[in-house]
Design an enzyme around this catalytic site. Sequence first.
Site, PDB file in Angstrom:
ATOM      1  N   GLU A  35      11.892   5.670  37.145  1.00  0.00           N
ATOM      2  CA  GLU A  35      13.220   5.470  36.566  1.00  0.00           C
ATOM      3  C   GLU A  35      13.878   6.850  36.529  1.00  0.00           C
ATOM      4  OE1 GLU A  35      13.409   3.665  32.687  1.00  0.00           O
ATOM      5  OE2 GLU A  35      15.601   3.800  32.696  1.00  0.00           O
ATOM      6  N   ARG A 261      -3.143   5.327  32.526  1.00  0.00           N
ATOM      7  CA  ARG A 261      -2.265   6.494  32.624  1.00  0.00           C
ATOM      8  C   ARG A 261      -3.092   7.763  32.567  1.00  0.00           C
ATOM      9  NH1 ARG A 261       2.932   5.087  30.976  1.00  0.00           N
ATOM     10  NH2 ARG A 261       3.571   7.228  30.677  1.00  0.00           N
ATOM     11  N   LYS A 271       8.333  10.920  29.096  1.00  0.00           N
ATOM     12  CA  LYS A 271       9.642  11.500  29.375  1.00  0.00           C
ATOM     13  C   LYS A 271      10.469  11.669  28.109  1.00  0.00           C
ATOM     14  CE  LYS A 271      10.205   8.878  33.071  1.00  0.00           C
ATOM     15  NZ  LYS A 271      10.908   8.111  34.094  1.00  0.00           N
TER      16      LYS A 271
HETATM   17  P1  ATP Z   1       7.189   7.951  30.707  1.00  0.00           P
HETATM   18  O1  ATP Z   1       6.346   7.243  29.711  1.00  0.00           O
HETATM   19  O2  ATP Z   1       6.767   9.350  30.962  1.00  0.00           O
HETATM   20  O3  ATP Z   1       8.642   7.835  30.439  1.00  0.00           O
HETATM   21  P2  ATP Z   1       7.442   5.869  32.595  1.00  0.00           P
HETATM   22  O4  ATP Z   1       6.294   4.987  32.905  1.00  0.00           O
HETATM   23  O5  ATP Z   1       8.499   5.310  31.776  1.00  0.00           O
HETATM   24  O6  ATP Z   1       6.867   7.225  32.067  1.00  0.00           O
HETATM   25  P3  ATP Z   1       8.547   5.711  35.197  1.00  0.00           P
HETATM   26  O7  ATP Z   1       9.609   6.527  35.784  1.00  0.00           O
HETATM   27  O8  ATP Z   1       8.824   4.295  34.909  1.00  0.00           O
HETATM   28  O9  ATP Z   1       8.085   6.451  33.895  1.00  0.00           O
HETATM   29  O10 ATP Z   1       7.208   5.854  36.048  1.00  0.00           O
HETATM   30  C1  ATP Z   1       7.125   5.657  37.415  1.00  0.00           C
HETATM   31  C2  ATP Z   1       5.720   5.288  37.754  1.00  0.00           C
HETATM   32  O11 ATP Z   1       4.831   6.308  37.337  1.00  0.00           O
HETATM   33  C3  ATP Z   1       5.302   4.022  37.061  1.00  0.00           C
HETATM   34  O12 ATP Z   1       4.620   3.198  37.978  1.00  0.00           O
HETATM   35  C4  ATP Z   1       4.403   4.493  35.961  1.00  0.00           C
HETATM   36  O13 ATP Z   1       3.447   3.527  35.657  1.00  0.00           O
HETATM   37  C5  ATP Z   1       3.792   5.754  36.557  1.00  0.00           C
HETATM   38  N1  ATP Z   1       3.409   6.688  35.491  1.00  0.00           N
HETATM   39  C6  ATP Z   1       4.188   7.174  34.510  1.00  0.00           C
HETATM   40  N2  ATP Z   1       3.486   7.957  33.669  1.00  0.00           N
HETATM   41  C7  ATP Z   1       2.219   7.981  34.153  1.00  0.00           C
HETATM   42  C8  ATP Z   1       0.993   8.616  33.738  1.00  0.00           C
HETATM   43  N3  ATP Z   1       0.937   9.390  32.657  1.00  0.00           N
HETATM   44  N4  ATP Z   1      -0.110   8.414  34.479  1.00  0.00           N
HETATM   45  C9  ATP Z   1      -0.066   7.647  35.587  1.00  0.00           C
HETATM   46  N5  ATP Z   1       1.035   7.015  36.026  1.00  0.00           N
HETATM   47  C10 ATP Z   1       2.167   7.177  35.329  1.00  0.00           C
HETATM   48 MG    MG Z   2       8.920   3.104  32.957  1.00  0.00          MG
END
Ligand code: ATP
Ligand code: MG
Length: 553
Positions: A35, A261, A271
């Site tokens: 995102e 994660r 984020k």
């Molecule tokens: P955050 O919690 O940091 O905001 P998010 O999951 O909302 O992360 P996205 O931009 O939606 O962020 O993530 C893109 C991809 O990266 C998704 O498939 C998510 O599952 C993966 N991802 C995000 N954080 C992690 C992590 N700590 N370890 C592994 N994969 C991750």
């Molecule tokens: Mg997300």
Amino acid sequence: MAEADIRPTNFIRQIIDKDIEQGTHNLIQTRFPPEPNGYLHIGHAKSICLNFGIATDYKGQCNLRFDDTNPEKEDIDYVNAIQQDVTWLGFKWNGDVRYSSNYFDQLYTFAVELINKGLAYVDFSNQETMREMRGTLKSPGQNSPYRDTSVAENLALFEKMKAGEFKEGECLLRAKIDMGSPFMCMRDPALYRVRFANHHQTGDKWCIYPMYDFTHCISDAIEGVTHSLCTLEFQDNRRLYDWVISNITIDSEPHQYEFSRLNLEYTVLSKRKLIQLVEENHVTGWDDPRMPTISGLRRRGYTPASIKEFCQRIGVTKMDNMVEMSMLEACLREELNADANRAMAVLEPLKIVLENFDGADEVLSAPNHPTDETKGSRSIPFTKEIYIEKEDFKEQANKKFKRLVLGKEVRLRNAYVIKAERVEKDSNGEITTIFCSYDKETLGKDPSDGRKVKGVIHWVSATQGKPAEIRLYDRLFNVPNPAAEEDFTACINADSFVIKKGMVEPSLAAAEVNCPIQFERTGYFCKDKDSSNDNLVFNRTVGLRDTWANSAK
Ligand code: ATP
Ligand code: MG
């Protein structure tokens, strides 16, 4: 052995192997779906390495798709930074960058299809009522009074939502699934909401935006994604993912698989928290070298290879765990020990005057790497006045101190043996200058009379060296799991950023930004983007040895 044969497997690769074996899929299609509401961090790198790595190894494709359904939180700057980071890591996405917003027309049509099938309805209950009627984990929810609105009326209402006739928060389009489901996400989840927001891709075209759960699975299906890999918090939502796909007319059946994660000690990987660090100026920006962002790691001096190696080593499982920072650092150290050029820099300069040095400055040659001769050598000026590290001199010391001691000898790295004859101090008793003699017969060889000189210290010419700002970084937080604290910003490590006014050998003026160099005996460093000809700036990437093992406990 082929590279693929030595790559560690994981449960997702085992699923794919089986899918290929059974002929379920021939071509493997994955996607990385960030995102654009922040910069990528090392956790995203895990997902990137997994998705792109699988595509590469199975000769499939990986799409880069911006999951852009929250216009208020998203920004084109993030879109650009994310592409830059993925490219820097060394991955190439399939075709053009994609956006969920590319599919807004199709998503709207699928929502209409669900309404027509009696599987979606417009709900005007207020937020409070809706929350109450959702029930809890222990008690079932209740059906909304709007659940039985006719198909024709729902179609008209949804059309009106799209036309901007309802206010934000006035109504939602909901899926009609099961208010008694043990999975909260199946209790008539929202599919569309009203938002009068300008979108970075679609401008003002839409005032209704689809929800993540509705958008993601359909985007996967449209792109022909075979294995949709996401993190464990979406495990329950897989029911909804499958429900949407099975209730719309689309010729594709993507499957979602969840993995854990990455959590890394002494930092935060969310984020929302990273944005807070930036906005409240706890750090200098998204690319502050203390940040766990890809851009922060890049600026710190991390290489794509070290990050990929780290992602390889942590593996992919369904187990939640916390990875030690030393593991990330070890990956880098191993690479840089083999690859980085060596140079000399003094972090806390103490002046030496070589009293028996007369005549012109000398030019010495030093190898750029201790074992890799292909890296060549460089010139270093040797002059009457030089600097050594303050901590490398003592007026008195026992034999364990293999550096310079008053009345004793030490070797200057890549140069001669010197002897400390006397010191000069200021009014506070601080040593300002050490007066030494040097043995002209010791360049590249031991003293001829059999004197043993054990210690070797680094040095920089005082007259030809360059002053440099040297930035030392430490862990950003004082506790291993700052996310578990009530206020994670309260445990920021006040000593995480220290500036030293050092001296570097002249060759370092031409160093490339972000290119790793070992400052001999001191650590791995790289020139910072803030550096200019008048003001050289270097970042310490990582020390030569693991200092976490002792200090962290
Ligand atoms: P955050 O919690 O940091 O905001 P998010 O999951 O909302 O992360 P996205 O931009 O939606 O962020 O993530 C893109 C991809 O990266 C998704 O498939 C998510 O599952 C993966 N991802 C995000 N954080 C992690 C992590 N700590 N370890 C592994 N994969 C991750
Ligand atoms: Mg997300």
